[in-house]
Design an enzyme around this catalytic site. Structure first.
Site, short mmCIF file in Angstrom:
data_model
loop_
_atom_site.label_atom_id
_atom_site.label_comp_id
_atom_site.label_asym_id
_atom_site.label_seq_id
_atom_site.Cartn_x
_atom_site.Cartn_y
_atom_site.Cartn_z
N SER A 90 0.81 -1.22 0.00
CA SER A 90 0.00 0.00 0.00
C SER A 90 0.84 1.27 0.00
O SER A 90 0.31 2.37 0.08
CB SER A 90 -0.94 0.00 1.21
N THR A 192 -2.13 3.58 4.19
CA THR A 192 -1.22 4.72 4.23
C THR A 192 -0.33 4.66 5.48
O THR A 192 -0.83 4.41 6.56
CB THR A 192 -2.03 6.03 4.34
N THR A 210 1.75 6.93 0.49
CA THR A 210 0.82 5.87 0.09
C THR A 210 0.84 5.64 -1.41
O THR A 210 1.20 6.55 -2.17
CB THR A 210 -0.62 6.24 0.52
N ARG A 220 -6.83 9.30 -9.93
CA ARG A 220 -7.45 9.51 -8.61
C ARG A 220 -6.39 9.96 -7.58
O ARG A 220 -5.30 9.42 -7.52
CB ARG A 220 -8.12 8.22 -8.14
N THR A 243 -5.45 7.48 7.83
CA THR A 243 -5.31 6.32 6.95
C THR A 243 -6.71 5.85 6.59
O THR A 243 -7.68 6.21 7.25
CB THR A 243 -4.50 5.21 7.67
N1 GLY Z 1 -5.51 7.11 2.53
C1 GLY Z 1 -4.97 6.79 1.29
C2 GLY Z 1 -5.82 7.09 0.14
O1 GLY Z 1 -7.04 7.10 0.26
O2 GLY Z 1 -5.30 7.30 -0.91
#
Ligand code: GLY
Length: 333
Positions: A90, A192, A210, A220, A243
């Site tokens: 991740s 994250t 992340t 995105r 996160t």
């Molecule tokens: N918290 C990481 C993301 O949504 O990209």
């Protein structure tokens, strides 16, 4: 008493503010019902906390802090450990790709002076957090995105790398057989990586990094590179990192909210709980199907963490002890 005056007075008091690993008394600017200040103990410094179970990352950060290093160096070094770990799918190298098979990274960093830097949709470079730090320290900007961020990394001397590992490619190919999009609640107990540190001088910094949501739409961007959402630091108050599903964090400007709640007198734990409640209480919130977690630290070194779903955790390194602490939550797994 105003915060600046209070801190000055606390420093001038017979006890003084903590440096090194000494436990000292100082006055906390918590407003009780009758608005009297409450006396509290500062926990021992330095301290580092991180989202999820990342003992190697906190150990790296703590090593720097223990030697007298500063919080900003510690959080960058800690995040780099996870970015380089290909088993962590991740973050950084080995991160799960978007729907088109491209690994794209988001990261940000914030220092004790309120300076910040971030990179958005960075490709082919493992250490997104270091590029974010360079944006903060060596450019007139706060955010660099996509090709511009990548070009800047090459100018800094970073080499192009393939971030899509065999394991992540295999997982992506498997996903493509159904191509169903659904946020994963806890990616193998990772997501994250966010880190907050207070160095021996009592100054706070934070960072997060992340690869974003697995199989996201191309382009995105989540909460992690957005200061105030994925991360916020106010050196007089404390810091917070998030996160989980970034869209929900962005909609509530989560990390800024947590720090502001601490400014109003909430403990880090209370502030994290309130920020999660804001998400859950929204009309038609689909919170049963996504995860969001926060960790926070205040100027006294008190910490807190809270999540919607069970199995979110915080790693905390303090007093020579590196421990993983399960977070409180709303929904049991
Ligand atoms: N918290 C990481 C993301 O949504 O990209």
């Amino acid at each position: 008493m105003n915060r600046r005056k209070f801190l000055k007075n606390a420093t001038l008091s017979t006890a003084g503010l903590a440096v090194g690993s000494t436990l000292v008394a100082c006055t906390k600017n918590t407003k009780s019902e009758n608005h009297k200040s409450v006396t509290k103990q500062v926990t021992s410094l330095p301290i580092v906390i991180a989202t999820w179970n990342v003992p190697n990352a906190t150990a790296e950060a703590y090593k720097i802090l223990k030697k007298g290093g500063n919080a900003i160096d510690a959080v960058e070094a800690g995040c780099k450990i996870e970015e380089a770990d290909v088993k962590n799918q991740s973050v950084g190298k080995g991160g799960l790709p978007d729907r088109d098979g491209n690994v794209t990274l988001d990261a940000c960093i914030m220092d004790k002076n309120g300076n910040c830097g971030s990179v958005v949709h960075l490709q082919n470079i493992t250490h997104a957090v270091s590029i974010a730090r360079n944006v903060m320290e060596n450019t007139p900007h706060v955010m660099l995105s996509g090709k511009g961020a990548e070009k800047y990394a090459y100018q800094l001397g970073y080499k192009k790398e393939n971030l899509l590992t065999k394991a992540s490619k295999k997982a992506w190919k498997k996903w493509k057989t159904t191509s169903k999009y659904k946020p994963i609640i806890n990616i193998e107990n990772h997501d994250t990586i966010g880190m907050l540190a207070i160095d021996k001088n009592g100054t706070i910094s934070g960072a997060c990094t992340t690869s974003g949501l697995a199989y996201k739409m191309a382009g995105r961007v989540g909460d992690s590179p957005i200061i105030g959402s994925g991360l916020f630091i106010d050196n007089e108050i404390g810091g917070c990192v998030a996160t989980g599903l970034g869209e929900e964090v962005v909609k509530t400007v989560g990390s800024f909210l947590v720090v502001e709640l601490m400014r109003q007198g909430k403990t880090p734990q209370e502030a994290c709980e309130e920020a999660i409640k804001r998400i859950v209480d929204k009309p038609n919130s689909d919170f049963k199907n996504f995860q969001v977690g926060y960790i926070a630290v205040n100027k006294l070194g008190e910490t807190g963490s809270y999540a919607i779903h069970q199995w979110f955790s915080m790693t905390k390194y303090q007093d020579g002890k590196n421990e993983n602490i399960q977070s409180k939550f709303i929904i049991e797994a």
